[in-house]
Every structure is written in structure tokens, then in C-alpha cells.
Write an enzyme that holds these catalytic residues in place. Structure first.
Site, PDB file in Angstrom:
ATOM      1  N   SER A 241       0.829  -1.217   0.000  1.00  0.00           N
ATOM      2  CA  SER A 241       0.000   0.000   0.000  1.00  0.00           C
ATOM      3  C   SER A 241       0.859   1.261   0.000  1.00  0.00           C
ATOM      4  O   SER A 241       0.562   2.222  -0.728  1.00  0.00           O
ATOM      5  CB  SER A 241      -0.975   0.011   1.173  1.00  0.00           C
ATOM      6  OG  SER A 241      -0.313  -0.245   2.392  1.00  0.00           O
ATOM      7  N   HIS A 271      -1.894  -8.896   2.026  1.00  0.00           N
ATOM      8  CA  HIS A 271      -1.601  -7.626   2.718  1.00  0.00           C
ATOM      9  C   HIS A 271      -2.774  -7.343   3.674  1.00  0.00           C
ATOM     10  O   HIS A 271      -3.104  -8.172   4.517  1.00  0.00           O
ATOM     11  CB  HIS A 271      -1.367  -6.551   1.641  1.00  0.00           C
ATOM     12  CG  HIS A 271      -0.827  -5.245   2.122  1.00  0.00           C
ATOM     13  ND1 HIS A 271      -0.204  -5.077   3.335  1.00  0.00           N
ATOM     14  CD2 HIS A 271      -0.805  -3.992   1.533  1.00  0.00           C
ATOM     15  CE1 HIS A 271       0.175  -3.811   3.475  1.00  0.00           C
ATOM     16  NE2 HIS A 271      -0.189  -3.134   2.401  1.00  0.00           N
ATOM     17  N   HIS A 318       5.648 -12.751   7.487  1.00  0.00           N
ATOM     18  CA  HIS A 318       5.865 -11.359   7.069  1.00  0.00           C
ATOM     19  C   HIS A 318       7.058 -11.302   6.118  1.00  0.00           C
ATOM     20  O   HIS A 318       7.994 -12.092   6.255  1.00  0.00           O
ATOM     21  CB  HIS A 318       6.118 -10.439   8.276  1.00  0.00           C
ATOM     22  CG  HIS A 318       5.874  -9.007   7.953  1.00  0.00           C
ATOM     23  ND1 HIS A 318       6.854  -8.188   7.443  1.00  0.00           N
ATOM     24  CD2 HIS A 318       4.753  -8.251   8.031  1.00  0.00           C
ATOM     25  CE1 HIS A 318       6.335  -6.990   7.231  1.00  0.00           C
ATOM     26  NE2 HIS A 318       5.065  -6.992   7.580  1.00  0.00           N
ATOM     27  N   ARG A 327       2.889  -4.742  16.809  1.00  0.00           N
ATOM     28  CA  ARG A 327       1.488  -4.299  16.660  1.00  0.00           C
ATOM     29  C   ARG A 327       0.546  -5.397  17.162  1.00  0.00           C
ATOM     30  O   ARG A 327      -0.534  -5.111  17.680  1.00  0.00           O
ATOM     31  CB  ARG A 327       1.195  -3.960  15.188  1.00  0.00           C
ATOM     32  CG  ARG A 327       2.093  -2.858  14.627  1.00  0.00           C
ATOM     33  CD  ARG A 327       1.902  -2.664  13.137  1.00  0.00           C
ATOM     34  NE  ARG A 327       2.253  -3.852  12.379  1.00  0.00           N
ATOM     35  CZ  ARG A 327       2.115  -3.990  11.061  1.00  0.00           C
ATOM     36  NH1 ARG A 327       1.615  -2.985  10.347  1.00  0.00           N
ATOM     37  NH2 ARG A 327       2.467  -5.094  10.449  1.00  0.00           N
ATOM     38  N   ASP A 373      -2.379  -8.472  11.703  1.00  0.00           N
ATOM     39  CA  ASP A 373      -3.729  -8.930  11.358  1.00  0.00           C
ATOM     40  C   ASP A 373      -4.191 -10.133  12.171  1.00  0.00           C
ATOM     41  O   ASP A 373      -5.382 -10.460  12.174  1.00  0.00           O
ATOM     42  CB  ASP A 373      -3.786  -9.267   9.857  1.00  0.00           C
ATOM     43  CG  ASP A 373      -3.418  -8.070   9.003  1.00  0.00           C
ATOM     44  OD1 ASP A 373      -3.919  -6.973   9.294  1.00  0.00           O
ATOM     45  OD2 ASP A 373      -2.617  -8.228   8.062  1.00  0.00           O
TER      46      ASP A 373
HETATM   47  N1  CMX Z   1       1.037 -19.778   5.785  1.00  0.00           N
HETATM   48  C1  CMX Z   1       1.422 -20.659   4.841  1.00  0.00           C
HETATM   49  N2  CMX Z   1       2.484 -20.462   4.023  1.00  0.00           N
HETATM   50  C2  CMX Z   1       3.189 -19.322   4.214  1.00  0.00           C
HETATM   51  C3  CMX Z   1       2.880 -18.391   5.212  1.00  0.00           C
HETATM   52  C4  CMX Z   1       1.734 -18.642   6.003  1.00  0.00           C
HETATM   53  N3  CMX Z   1       1.327 -17.775   6.939  1.00  0.00           N
HETATM   54  N4  CMX Z   1       3.778 -17.383   5.162  1.00  0.00           N
HETATM   55  C5  CMX Z   1       4.638 -17.683   4.165  1.00  0.00           C
HETATM   56  N5  CMX Z   1       4.278 -18.857   3.586  1.00  0.00           N
HETATM   57  C6  CMX Z   1       4.893 -19.509   2.436  1.00  0.00           C
HETATM   58  C7  CMX Z   1       4.839 -18.590   1.219  1.00  0.00           C
HETATM   59  O1  CMX Z   1       3.558 -18.654   0.596  1.00  0.00           O
HETATM   60  C8  CMX Z   1       5.976 -19.149   0.385  1.00  0.00           C
HETATM   61  O2  CMX Z   1       5.521 -20.329  -0.227  1.00  0.00           O
HETATM   62  P1  CMX Z   1       5.993 -20.749  -1.733  1.00  0.00           P
HETATM   63  O3  CMX Z   1       7.487 -20.848  -1.661  1.00  0.00           O
HETATM   64  O4  CMX Z   1       5.283 -22.029  -1.969  1.00  0.00           O
HETATM   65  O5  CMX Z   1       5.547 -19.626  -2.636  1.00  0.00           O
HETATM   66  C9  CMX Z   1       7.014 -19.541   1.455  1.00  0.00           C
HETATM   67  O6  CMX Z   1       6.270 -19.722   2.679  1.00  0.00           O
HETATM   68  C10 CMX Z   1       8.083 -18.486   1.694  1.00  0.00           C
HETATM   69  O7  CMX Z   1       7.452 -17.267   1.980  1.00  0.00           O
HETATM   70  P2  CMX Z   1       8.142 -16.171   2.913  1.00  0.00           P
HETATM   71  O8  CMX Z   1       9.403 -15.752   2.228  1.00  0.00           O
HETATM   72  O9  CMX Z   1       8.233 -16.657   4.314  1.00  0.00           O
HETATM   73  O10 CMX Z   1       7.062 -15.014   2.920  1.00  0.00           O
HETATM   74  P3  CMX Z   1       6.811 -13.873   1.826  1.00  0.00           P
HETATM   75  O11 CMX Z   1       7.718 -12.735   2.136  1.00  0.00           O
HETATM   76  O12 CMX Z   1       6.839 -14.422   0.456  1.00  0.00           O
HETATM   77  O13 CMX Z   1       5.315 -13.481   2.134  1.00  0.00           O
HETATM   78  C11 CMX Z   1       3.466 -12.925   3.509  1.00  0.00           C
HETATM   79  C12 CMX Z   1       4.961 -12.728   3.280  1.00  0.00           C
HETATM   80  C13 CMX Z   1       3.006 -11.992   4.621  1.00  0.00           C
HETATM   81  C14 CMX Z   1       2.708 -12.552   2.236  1.00  0.00           C
HETATM   82  C15 CMX Z   1       3.221 -14.399   3.910  1.00  0.00           C
HETATM   83  O14 CMX Z   1       3.857 -14.662   5.124  1.00  0.00           O
HETATM   84  C16 CMX Z   1       1.739 -14.749   3.999  1.00  0.00           C
HETATM   85  O15 CMX Z   1       1.148 -15.095   2.982  1.00  0.00           O
HETATM   86  N6  CMX Z   1       1.133 -14.681   5.226  1.00  0.00           N
HETATM   87  C17 CMX Z   1      -0.295 -14.912   5.380  1.00  0.00           C
HETATM   88  C18 CMX Z   1      -1.073 -13.708   4.932  1.00  0.00           C
HETATM   89  C19 CMX Z   1      -0.901 -12.546   5.905  1.00  0.00           C
HETATM   90  O16 CMX Z   1      -1.041 -12.677   7.110  1.00  0.00           O
HETATM   91  N7  CMX Z   1      -0.639 -11.335   5.351  1.00  0.00           N
HETATM   92  C20 CMX Z   1      -0.602 -10.078   6.164  1.00  0.00           C
HETATM   93  C21 CMX Z   1       0.800  -9.479   6.306  1.00  0.00           C
HETATM   94  C22 CMX Z   1       0.725  -8.169   7.093  1.00  0.00           C
HETATM   95  C23 CMX Z   1       0.016  -7.089   6.292  1.00  0.00           C
HETATM   96  O17 CMX Z   1       0.563  -6.654   5.266  1.00  0.00           O
HETATM   97  O18 CMX Z   1      -1.073  -6.691   6.683  1.00  0.00           O
END
Ligand code: CMX
Length: 441
Positions: A241, A271, A318, A327, A373
Site C-alpha cells: 500500500s 496484505h 511477514h 502491533r 492482522d
Molecule cells: N502460511 C502458509 N504459508 C506461508 C505463510 C503462512 N502464513 N507465510 C509464508 N508462507 C509460504 C509462502 O507462501 C511461500 O511459499 P511458496 O514458496 O510455496 O511460494 C514460502 O512460505 C516463503 O514465503 P516467505 O518468504 O516466508 O514469505 P513472503 O515474504 O513471500 O510473504 C506474507 C509474506 C506476509 C505474504 C506471507 O507470510 C503470507 O502469505 N502470510 C499470510 C497472509 C498474511 O497474514 N498477510 C498479512 C501481512 C501483514 C500485512 O501486510 O497486513
């Protein structure tokens, strides 16, 4: 048409396999300061932005102008009898870089009240959308409709010097922040409360007035809103964002267009939309078990099932953080201070105990800890806000503070149009070949 789609499927699967193989062999190869792996991984860890308002540390979490969340809960001005900071104070801090006095904060509250009138056509435009449109769609549509009010767009059209840009962006910023709670509350009351709208109360501060317009009069809900709107405001510049608002603003799109673009990014489930996903996920867990409090074993099973289905566990992980999000901790403290016992909040605490080792055991999730979140929805449910698909709008109202404060700075610093370079996989393959040839010389 199907032929085209099938052709694409074939090409995509071929290129995916090639990239996977290439990264396994050469992902660590440097391209300038960074590795080829980083280029394919969403530029994580690549420094390419200037954002003055806040800085995120992977282990410590966010600092707004150098102050941590616990410090700000102490230092920022509050209304009498409240333990939570006023978001007006956080905005002052983000913009000016200094802790405001009570007088400074009062002046902002009054200024935003003065600027808060939303033109009728904005509500008319929202009313044209089907009521079942997602609240973020309705909210962003309202902001786009309000673009008619942009002082920056009008001034640019008249012809102004570059040196004056920030002054009009400042005016738009102040007007937008004053008005977004009204638009957000309109969407809530339209969608869930039978179009029964509530007039603003100009005796209240920005956060409490928002709570009032939503229809919540509990003093602790007002406190929650003040905390919520403070902690969700900013998370340095690279998140979707903030980065989008900055990027779109760099083309001199006015603050209405830029904020709307940023909020469209916030509406993604990885996000800001994760806050609705968390509560949806907890409600589904409870429903599967026939209601009541689940055991830790049942939660663990549910997490494993979610992972096995190829879905993410919302509220965990994250892109930058590598520890529990402060937070999340601030909201936990709010729960312990004001609520003390609530079933959904207890489930959130149980997930916090159970989820990290399971996520860690996957070996690929870099951060097994909760983000902001993971907790926010449970607090809202406690006060009776069950409509979880609205939660990202609350996040958006808060995020406006941070991304717009940054946008004023972007123009004040004369930051140029953003235009990073990009390359094709073919280019990367050639680069790797050249590097290998050099090494073999
Ligand atoms: N559950 C399951 N799998 C997850 C995960 C979770 N909570 N967090 C990361 N992973 C997975 C990724 O999807 C990725 O999988 P692939 O290799 O198969 O694509 C792998 O683990 C590596 O990811 P990462 O490097 O640890 O995390 P990223 O930096 O790529 O992504 C985030 C970060 C937040 C998008 C991810 O942790 C996620 O999807 N979390 C759940 C959604 C969430 O809570 N988002 C809110 C974040 C805060 C905000 O912006 O508001």
C-alpha cells in the site's frame, strides 16, 4: 480462445521449470549488489526507496520516526482518561518528526473537523454500486469520486511551479484524512445497517468520531479505534500500500488517485485483507467443531489441514519481520487491559502458542510469528463488529495517515518519477552465461 489459453499454460509451465532450475543452480549469483534469487523474490531486502516517516527492523518491528509502539503509547498525547494515543498525534509525528504537544494535536483535530465535509456526489456514486460489492471496493470508489476535490489537480491544471507541489499535496492530504472516516462509515452503515447513517459529532477526536459514525458508543471501542488507527498507519515504504501510493504519486497523480491505488493494494489477502481472512478462518474452525472453544490439538490439526490444502495461515508470516509483530503485542495488551476474557481473543492466544512451531517445521516459511492482522479482528468481534469483510476498510483509514504524510514529503523533496529497470529471463540467462565464461577464463 481455449487454444491460446492452452498455449499459455504450456509456455508458463516450461518457463517456471527453467527458472526453478536456474535459481537452484545460480540463485546466489550477484547482479550488482543483489542476487538473482532476490530479483525473482519480490525484491525482498533490496533497498530502493526513501521513506522518511518510519523504519522497520526485522527483529524489533516498526519505529515511527525512531519511536517504538510502546514508546508512542506513552509519549503521544491522549484524551483525558484514555491510555491510548490519539492518531492525530501520530500524524503530526510522521509529518514533522517530533512528538507533538497536546495543543498541536488539538489543532489537528479542529482542522480535520473543519475540512471534513464530503460532497454529496461521493455518496451518490457509492450508492450506484450493488450493496454486496466488497466494502473496500465501495470505499475506494468513494475516494475516487472525491478526486473532483483535488487542490493539487486543479493547481497543476492552472500551472504551478515544482516548488509549490507539496503545498497542494499537503492540502489534499489534510482534506482526505479529514474525509475518509466519513466515507468509510458511510460504506459500513450502507452495507450492514440498512442505510441508517450517523452524523459526525464535532466534539469528538478523529478516532472517536469515526467510532461514533460507525455506530459504536462504548468508550473502550473508542480507545480501541485510537490505538488501531495509530498502529496500522505506517510500516516503512516497501509494503504494497505504501509503495503503490508513492509510485503512483511519483507520476504526479494527485493524492486522491495515489491513495486509491495504494488502498487497492491493501485490499489483497496477502496484505491488509488478511485481517478479514483471520476471523473468517477462526469462525470456520469453530463451525467445523460445532462451536465452543477448540483445544490446542484441534487448532494444530486445523493449521496442518490449511497448509495441506495449499493455503496460507492468515495473520502469520511477514516479508520483513522475523519476530512477533509489536502491533500484535500492543493489541494483546489492549485485550488484557480492557477485555480480560473473550472466547475469540483466547483462540487468538492459543493459535499464538500452537502455530509458530508448525509453520517453522515446514522449513520454508521465513517468519512463523504473528503479524498485526492476527489479532485485530478478535478485538472488533468483542465489541460487536462481526462483519469481518469490513475490517480492511478500518486498516485503510489508518493507512491513509502514513502514506499521505509520506506523499507530502515525496513532493517536498522533489523525488522524481519512479522507474526501476526490469529484465527478461532470457537476459538473466545470458548474464549467467557471461559470468560463468568470465570465471572460467
Ligand atoms: N502460511 C502458509 N504459508 C506461508 C505463510 C503462512 N502464513 N507465510 C509464508 N508462507 C509460504 C509462502 O507462501 C511461500 O511459499 P511458496 O514458496 O510455496 O511460494 C514460502 O512460505 C516463503 O514465503 P516467505 O518468504 O516466508 O514469505 P513472503 O515474504 O513471500 O510473504 C506474507 C509474506 C506476509 C505474504 C506471507 O507470510 C503470507 O502469505 N502470510 C499470510 C497472509 C498474511 O497474514 N498477510 C498479512 C501481512 C501483514 C500485512 O501486510 O497486513
Amino acid at each position: 480462445m481455449e487454444t491460446l489459453k492452452n498455449k499459455f499454460r504450456e509456455k508458463a509451465s516450461q518457463l517456471n521449470a527453467e527458472i526453478k532450475d536456474m535459481l537452484a543452480k545460480h540463485g546466489n549469483m550477484k547482479l550488482g549488489e543483489y542476487t538473482i534469487e532476490q530479483i525473482y523474490s519480490g525484491m525482498k531486502g533490496v533497498i530502493g526507496l526513501i521513506t522518511e516517516t518510519s523504519k522497520l527492523d526485522p527483529l524489533e518491528g516498526i519505529r515511527f520516526r525512531g519511536f517504538s509502539i510502546p514508546e508512542l503509547r506513552q509519549k503521544l498525547p491522549k484524551v483525558k482518561g484514555s491510555t491510548e494515543p490519539l492518531p492525530e498525534g501520530l500524524f503530526y509525528l510522521l509529518l514533522i518528526g517530533e512528538i507533538p504537544t497536546e495543543e498541536d494535536v488539538k489543532n489537528i483535530t479542529i482542522d480535520w473537523q473543519r475540512r471534513s465535509n464530503v460532497p454529496k456526489h461521493v455518496f451518490d456514486v457509492i450508492d450506484e454500486l450493488p450493496v454486496n460489492a466488497h466494502p473496500m471496493t465501495q470505499f475506494v470508489t468513494g475516494i475516487m469520486a472525491m478526486q473532483t476535490e483535488s487542490e493539487f489537480a486543479k493547481a497543476y491544471d492552472r500551472g504551478i511551479s515544482k516548488k509549490e507541489y507539496w503545498e497542494y499535496v499537503y492540502e489534499d492530504t489534510m482534506n482526505l484524512i479529514a474525509r475518509v472516516p466519513r466515507v468509510a462509515a458511510y460504506v459500513y452503515r450502507r452495507k450492514y445497517k440498512n442505510n441508517q447513517h450517523i452524523e459526525p459529532n464535532y466534539n469528538l477526536d478523529w478516532g472517536a468520531n469515526f467510532a461514533h459514525m460507525l455506530g459504536y458508543s462504548d468508550a473502550n471501542f473508542q480507545n480501541l479505534m485510537r490505538l488501531y488507527l495509530t498502529i496500522h498507519a505506517d510500516h516503512e515504504g516497501g509494503n504494497v500500500s505504501a509503495h503503490t501510493t508513492h509510485l503512483v504519486g511519483s507520476a504526479l497523480s494527485d493524492p486522491y488517485l495515489s491513495l486509491a491505488a495504494g488502498l487497492n493494494g491493501l485490499a489483497g489477502p496477502l496484505h491488509g485483507l488478511a485481517n478479514q481472512e483471520v476471523i473468517k478462518w477462526i469462525f470456520q474452525l469453530k463451525e467445523n467443531l460445532g462451536g465452543g472453544l477448540p483445544t490446542k490439538e484441534q487448532i494444530a490439526e486445523y493449521i496442518k489441514k490449511t497448509l495441506a490444502e495449499g493455503k496460507v495461515v492468515p495473520g502469520y508470516g511477514h516479508a520483513v519481520l522475523r519476530k512477533t509483530d509489536p502491533r500484535f503485542t500492543a493489541q494483546q495488551e489492549f485485550y488484557r487491559t480492557y477485555i480480560k476474557h473473550d472466547d475469540i481473543c483466547e483462540i487468538v492466544q492459543m493459535i499464538y502458542e500452537v502455530a509458530p512451531p508448525i509453520l517453522e517445521a515446514t522449513g520454508k516459511i521465513k517468519n512463523p510469528w504473528p503479524n498485526v492482522d492476527a489479532h485485530s479482528g478478535a478485538l472488533l468481534v468483542h465489541y460487536g463488529m462481526f462483519e469481518y469483510d469490513y475490517y480492511t476498510v478500518l486498516f485503510g483509514v489508518s493507512r491513509a495517515l502514513g502514506v499521505l504524510a509520506s506523499l507530502v514529503w515525496d513532493r517536498a523533496l522533489g523525488l522524481p518519477i519512479e522507474r526501476p529497470g526490469s529484465v527478461t529471463t532470457e537476459w538473466i540467462k545470458n548474464y549467467i552465461q557471461k559470468q560463468l565464461a568470465e570465471q572460467n577464463k
